[in-house]
Every structure is written in C-alpha cells, then in structure tokens.
Scaffold this active site. Structure first.
Site, short mmCIF file in Angstrom:
data_model
loop_
_atom_site.label_atom_id
_atom_site.label_comp_id
_atom_site.label_asym_id
_atom_site.label_seq_id
_atom_site.Cartn_x
_atom_site.Cartn_y
_atom_site.Cartn_z
N GLU A 1 -4.16 -8.25 7.23
CA GLU A 1 -4.49 -8.10 5.80
C GLU A 1 -5.32 -9.27 5.28
OE1 GLU A 1 -1.33 -5.22 6.56
OE2 GLU A 1 -1.61 -7.33 7.11
N HIS B 1 9.61 -2.88 2.36
CA HIS B 1 8.70 -1.79 2.02
C HIS B 1 8.97 -1.25 0.62
CE1 HIS B 1 8.18 -1.99 6.35
NE2 HIS B 1 7.11 -1.23 6.24
#
Length: 404
Positions: free
Chosen positions: A140, A209
C-alpha cells in the site's frame, strides 16, 4: 491553512470548525429520500429492515426484488432511470469518468482482471487496458506513493485500498505527500487523487478488517473526506471526487455495497461539501453518515410512533462539514444528536460537536448527545460485535432523553 489552498476556489476550505455567521442562515425545505433496497437486506427510508434469504454461492448482481403483483412491477419498470446496487453505481461513475477523461486511471490490489475485492472495477481492465487499470503488488505504501506522484504529473489516479484498514500502511504518503504537496511546492503541484475502499464494521470480519479511519485522516491538512450511503450519492460523489483538484478520501461501507436504488439515466454529480436532508422534522436534529443512516431511519419510525418528529441529516461531507445545512437545522430544532460508527474518542462526532458548539451554542436548548462505537477492538463474535456499534434502540432512548 488558507495558503494551502490559495487559488483553488471555494471548494478548498477544508477546516471543519470555521467560524461563520449563523444569523445569515435560512431553512430551505427539501424532499425526503426515496425507498432504497438491497439484494439481501432491504432498507427503506423509514428505517425498517427486512432480511431476505439469498444464495450463499451465487450473487446475481442485476436481480430485481420480486414484486407482489404484476401491476406494481410494470409501474416500477416504467419509472425513469435504472436500478443499480451501490457497488455498481460506484463502477458506473468511475467508468463514465474514465470515458470522459483519459487522464483518469485506477490502481490497487486485484483491481484489474479480478475486478476488485468488491467488484467495483469489474470489466474496466478489459475496456481500458492494463495501463489505465493497474494491478499492483501488496504494498500500500508503494502504490499510494506512485498514485500521488502520477497526480503530480497531470493524471487523476483512483487508488483502491482492498480494505481501508490496510491504508494505515500508506499513512505517511497520504499525510506528508498527498495532503501537503500543494502547499510545500508553493502551488506548483495539485494532487487530484481519489483514495477509496471498503471499511466499517462488517459481519464478523475481525478487528483488523473492521477499521473506521475517518478519525485518523480528519486531522490531515489539505484532505477532503466524504462518505457515501446510497447508490445515488455513491455515483455522484465518485464523479465529483475524480473531478476535484483536491485529494479526496471516499469512504465506502462494506455492508452497503448491495443496497439497491433507482438512479437517473442523465449524468449528475453530488457536491462534495453538501449534506443531505434525509427526513425533515421539528423536534431534534439527528446527524449521521454511512451505515448509521439506516439505523437512524429505523429508529425514526419508532420515534414517530411515539410522537416525536426527528430531522435526519446525512452529513456526507466529513471534512469540511456543511455547517450551512447543519446550522439551519439546529436553529429550527434546538437539539442535536450525533450518531456515528466511528470511535468515540477523537472521532467525527467529537469534531462535529466542537463545530456546533462553537458556531451555534446560543441556539441549543440541551447539551449535544453523541452516540459512537465503543473504544475497543471490534470483536469477532457476532453478538459482541453488535454490542460495540450503536443500535436503533439506543437512538430512540437518546432522543427521548433530549426531548424531555
């Protein structure tokens, strides 16, 4: 801060607590939102929920809910526009902008031929090619930095985080580069980049998450933040974010991707700095966004049955706040309840409370109440997970307390 956005126009005022003259406000009537439905979770504008059975092994994305009789079905099909799920509306908006502007490109993990983790980019690689829809490694910080660099050269990248929690790995790029390069370059560079992806508390996705990063990013100078909640505003905000000269973070909730709504065939965009009046009312202002919009509307049905008349506003713009719409409502109802899925400490609700107190304190007849998620990692167990997030019954109780 003013120097950061010099020359970018009115849309670049990103400080949520700007002082304003609340006496200049007036209340303009707006229509309430229309009925919205999901593939497996039907959510209506009155807040009622209806779980429907669905196949676990097959998702029919273009399915239309069965109508009770043929006359209703024919009436629905004759309405203007077309029905889309929220993730399809995001894709349609993205595809239209890529058709319109060849400088728009997409990058992220599995965004290419796989179509993205929630299929927002499905079919785009085949149409636009691998250079405009770029699959990246699981890194990322690298591909976010690459997207920011591409924006500096004139492209308009849309960076997808497979999960918003993963973008914490790119926090340096988003903060020190994306938010500040226009200022630190003396205005030589603009950063027209969109950072988007799924987030929020899902269905037993675990703590890592289930992140809500609004509170992390709201303090970064130079960043705009918006949160979509319906297929209509998902498409409109996506298109507006791509066209903006500012870096924009678009928050999508993982549980809203299968909401269905009829949207116009004609092109439209939504204002990145404008809240939506979901339900006009007189007794209390309820400010919310994203998934909590539907918890609030579910609670609103109970409140109406009890004799209350809540005004519900989906703030949509998390930075800056639409203090015009919010201020008009506060002047009318004199009571404010904030409902969010973000964490209580340092969350959007805390910033919104400060902004309202600073600008509209004299119009309040009661202290501002804020319902937020608990400051704990989101549990995996479903029952415990539900306890950490604001539920409709809590909203009803809070309004009753405010209106005593």
């Amino acid at each position: 801060m003013a120097s950061i956005f010099q020359g970018l126009g009115a849309a670049t005022v990103l400080t949520p607590t700007n002082s304003i003259d609340s006496k200049k406000f007036h209340v303009s009537p707006r229509r309430s939102c229309s009925e919205r439905k999901a593939r497996f979770l039907v959510v209506r504008s009155d807040g009622s929920l209806n779980m429907r059975a669905h196949r676990a092994n097959k998702l029919i994305t273009n399915a239309v809910a069965t109508k009770p009789d043929g006359s209703v079905a024919s009436t629905s099909s004759s309405k203007p526009g077309h029905e889309l799920l929220l993730f399809e509306a995001l894709r349609e908006g993205l595809e239209e902008e890529m058709d319109r502007d060849p400088s728009v490109c997409v990058m992220g993990e599995d965004v290419g031929h796989y179509g993205g983790s929630y299929k927002v980019t499905r079919g785009l690689a085949e149409k636009f090619g691998d250079l405009r829809v770029l699959d990246t490694p699981i890194a990322e910080n690298s591909f976010t930095g690459m997207g920011i660099g591409a924006a500096m050269t004139g492209l308009r990248p849309v960076i997808e985080g497979m999960n918003m929690g993963f973008l914490l790995l790119a926090f340096n790029q988003i903060s020190n580069n994306c938010g500040m390069l226009h200022y630190t370059s003396g205005g030589q560079f603009t950063i027209p980049v969109v950072i988007r992806g799924p987030g929020g508390v899902g269905r037993q996705l675990g703590a890592e998450h289930s992140q809500r990063l609004e509170s992390y990013f709201q303090s970064i100078p130079g960043i705009q933040m918006v949160a979509c909640s319906t297929p209509y505003n998902a498409k409109g905000l996506m298109k507006a974010a791509i066209r903006s000269e500012n870096p924009v973070i678009l928050f999508e909730h993982v549980l809203l991707y299968n909401l269905k709504e009829r949207i116009p065939d004609e092109e439209y965009i939504c204002n990145l700095e404008e809240a939506e009046m979901v339900r006009p009312g007189e007794h209390v202002t309820i400010l919310t966004y994203s998934r909590m919009r539907y918890h609030v509307m579910q609670a609103a049905k109970t409140l109406v049955n009890k004799g209350y008349d809540p005004e519900v506003i989906d703030i949509r713009s998390l930075k800056p706040f639409d203090l015009h719409t919010i201020g008009n409502s506060v002047k009318k109802t004199h009571r404010v309840l904030i409902v969010e899925e973000c964490m209580r400490t340092g969350g959007i609700g805390a910033s919104l409370t400060a902004a309202i107190t600073e600008n509209f304190h004299d119009y309040l007849d009661a202290p501002i109440l804020c319902l937020s998620s608990q400051d704990v990692p989101t549990p995996y167990a479903g029952t415990l997970e539900e306890w950490t997030v604001v539920q409709p019954a809590q909203i009803v109780t809070a309004v009753e307390q405010l209106c005593r």
